[in-house]
Design a protein around this motif. Sequence first.
Motif, PDB file in Angstrom:
ATOM      1  N   TRP A 101      21.839  50.886  37.068  1.00 36.01           N
ATOM      2  CA  TRP A 101      22.810  50.885  38.158  1.00 36.01           C
ATOM      3  C   TRP A 101      22.233  51.649  39.337  1.00 36.01           C
TER       4      TRP A 101
ATOM      5  N   LEU B 116      25.188  60.105  41.324  1.00 33.32           N
ATOM      6  CA  LEU B 116      25.486  59.478  40.036  1.00 33.32           C
ATOM      7  C   LEU B 116      25.089  58.006  40.084  1.00 33.32           C
ATOM      8  N   HIS B 117      25.102  57.383  38.923  1.00 32.46           N
ATOM      9  CA  HIS B 117      24.835  55.949  38.865  1.00 32.46           C
ATOM     10  C   HIS B 117      26.138  55.186  38.667  1.00 32.46           C
TER      11      HIS B 117
ATOM     12  N   SER C 236      27.814  50.836  39.144  1.00 36.35           N
ATOM     13  CA  SER C 236      27.425  49.464  39.456  1.00 36.35           C
ATOM     14  C   SER C 236      27.900  49.028  40.832  1.00 36.35           C
ATOM     15  N   ASP C 237      29.007  49.607  41.312  1.00 33.97           N
ATOM     16  CA  ASP C 237      29.463  49.282  42.664  1.00 33.97           C
ATOM     17  C   ASP C 237      30.291  50.439  43.219  1.00 33.97           C
TER      18      ASP C 237
ATOM     19  N   LYS D 108      33.468  50.848  43.906  1.00 32.09           N
ATOM     20  CA  LYS D 108      34.733  51.185  43.246  1.00 32.09           C
ATOM     21  C   LYS D 108      34.472  52.055  42.016  1.00 32.09           C
ATOM     22  N   MET D 109      33.478  51.632  41.232  1.00 32.78           N
ATOM     23  CA  MET D 109      33.140  52.423  40.045  1.00 32.78           C
ATOM     24  C   MET D 109      32.578  53.790  40.456  1.00 32.78           C
TER      25      MET D 109
ATOM     26  N   GLN E 253      35.334  56.217  41.137  1.00 35.82           N
ATOM     27  CA  GLN E 253      35.975  56.692  39.904  1.00 35.82           C
ATOM     28  C   GLN E 253      35.072  57.668  39.146  1.00 35.82           C
ATOM     29  N   MET E 254      33.795  57.317  39.073  1.00 36.02           N
ATOM     30  CA  MET E 254      32.860  58.195  38.367  1.00 36.02           C
ATOM     31  C   MET E 254      32.734  59.536  39.097  1.00 36.02           C
TER      32      MET E 254
ATOM     33  N   ARG F  18      35.016  60.953  40.853  1.00 37.46           N
ATOM     34  CA  ARG F  18      36.243  61.685  40.520  1.00 37.46           C
ATOM     35  C   ARG F  18      36.089  62.369  39.165  1.00 37.46           C
ATOM     36  N   ASP F  19      35.562  61.615  38.188  1.00 38.41           N
ATOM     37  CA  ASP F  19      35.457  62.176  36.840  1.00 38.41           C
ATOM     38  C   ASP F  19      34.352  63.223  36.714  1.00 38.41           C
ATOM     39  N   VAL F  20      33.251  62.997  37.417  1.00 37.56           N
ATOM     40  CA  VAL F  20      32.105  63.888  37.235  1.00 37.56           C
ATOM     41  C   VAL F  20      32.198  65.128  38.137  1.00 37.56           C
TER      42      VAL F  20
ATOM     43  N   ARG G  19      36.474  67.476  38.358  1.00 32.51           N
ATOM     44  CA  ARG G  19      37.219  67.839  37.147  1.00 32.51           C
ATOM     45  C   ARG G  19      37.835  69.215  37.225  1.00 32.51           C
TER      46      ARG G  19
ATOM     47  N   GLU H 128      27.968  59.166  33.095  1.00 29.00           N
ATOM     48  CA  GLU H 128      29.191  59.235  33.888  1.00 29.00           C
ATOM     49  C   GLU H 128      30.404  58.831  33.056  1.00 29.00           C
TER      50      GLU H 128
ATOM     51  N   ILE I 217      31.529  61.374  30.456  1.00 33.09           N
ATOM     52  CA  ILE I 217      32.422  62.397  31.017  1.00 33.09           C
ATOM     53  C   ILE I 217      33.822  61.823  31.218  1.00 33.09           C
ATOM     54  N   ALA I 218      33.894  60.579  31.673  1.00 34.18           N
ATOM     55  CA  ALA I 218      35.206  59.953  31.895  1.00 34.18           C
ATOM     56  C   ALA I 218      35.982  59.836  30.581  1.00 34.18           C
TER      57      ALA I 218
ATOM     58  N   ASN J  84      37.085  63.248  29.547  1.00 36.47           N
ATOM     59  CA  ASN J  84      38.183  63.663  30.436  1.00 36.47           C
ATOM     60  C   ASN J  84      39.495  63.092  29.943  1.00 36.47           C
TER      61      ASN J  84
ATOM     62  N   TYR K  60      45.754  57.151  36.130  1.00 34.59           N
ATOM     63  CA  TYR K  60      44.310  57.057  36.336  1.00 34.59           C
ATOM     64  C   TYR K  60      43.627  56.384  35.147  1.00 34.59           C
TER      65      TYR K  60
ATOM     66  N   HIS L 249      41.339  53.070  35.483  1.00 36.17           N
ATOM     67  CA  HIS L 249      39.921  53.124  35.126  1.00 36.17           C
ATOM     68  C   HIS L 249      39.589  52.133  34.005  1.00 36.17           C
TER      69      HIS L 249
ATOM     70  N   ARG M 174      35.773  44.134  34.404  1.00 36.01           N
ATOM     71  CA  ARG M 174      34.316  44.086  34.623  1.00 36.01           C
ATOM     72  C   ARG M 174      33.593  43.399  33.472  1.00 36.01           C
TER      73      ARG M 174
END
Lengths: 97, 269
Positions: free
Chosen positions: A8, A29-30, A32-33, A35-36, A39-40, A42-44, A47, B41, B44-45, B48, B153, B157, B164
């Motif tokens: 990615w 971060l890696h 694919s697009d 939108k992801m 979200q990633m 936000r999570d990484v 937190r 990534e 972690i999600a 979480n 969320y 997600h 996808r």
Amino acid sequence: MNQPAQEWPLWEVFVRARAGLDHKHCGSLHASDAKMAIQMARDVYTRRQEGCSVWVVRADHITASDPQNKETYFDPAEDKVYRHPSFYRLPDAVDHM
Amino acid sequence: MQASISIHDSPELRYVLRLADTCLILAQRLGQWCGHAPVLEEDIALTNMALDLIGQARALYTHAGDLHATLNGVRYDEDQLAFLRDERDYFNPTLVELPNALDGSAAPGDFAQTVLRNCMIASLLVLVWTALLRSNDKALAAIAEKAIKEARYHQQHYADWVVRLGDGTDVSAKRMQHALGLLWPYVSELFVEDAIDRAAATQGLGPAWSTLRASWMSQMQSVLEAAQLQVPQLNAFCSTGRCGVHSEHMGFLLAEMQHLQRAYPGAVW
């Protein structure tokens, strides 16, 4: 392991800590697009309540200055103290300049 | 070894435990992904989400402990309720206790099945928490207010992941369809109406899960449609975890989850 071509793309992440502040680069971060990537990010990166807004930009869309130009580009500013606004008295109303 | 606690039999308490156990047992499954997800990534999600669910379970167990004290004078804390019950006293739907790869296809799990289940359960929990905002049990309504944001969320997600992968490559589409075939039969149980749900609805404690079925189905159908997946037909099979009668997987899960509290009673961090 993935071949590099199948990985990615890399995204740079910018997080704004509070309303009124600017977004600061905090890592990458890696994903694919876009939108992801949001979200990633936000999570990484948020937190632990680090942020209230996130920007992501593909790393390959950033054009960076060439490190070899470092001296040419940036050293000449070294002795130009008069470019700092420290020789002016600012009115109180603009104390955050 | 620490002995099991026994749970007072009351519809109100069971109703709260059903929700608490749904959160805890899915969190336990998601915890098994820690360090093993396909990419850092998402690792972690996933954790979480597991931690969000554990937080929700903790609040619910504390509340259930208070309820228990009101009902028969014995107060249990969150750890006792989480770790010291026998299998039959857990009331989560069977769907959440299933292994991360139900067909044994991969350790620590199959990612397609994981994201699909997360999407299914998060969609359910969003509806449950939304209805619980109006619970006449103020503590429950307060827990719902915090949890609903987390659940939204998770739903977003994991619905994204389902789309996808379902609408992805030939391989990913095939694997999502396979996951759907494995997990879909466990949908029926989620919306079975029984005396516990009816009592909760009558008292104004919370929704009968059966009343959430139509909304859940339409949300899932739009996700699955966007994912280009074929929704399987439901047959007569109906699992029974919410009544305390679990699949063969539950005992193993509990053995791992309870081991520490059983071997070292009262152990804390």
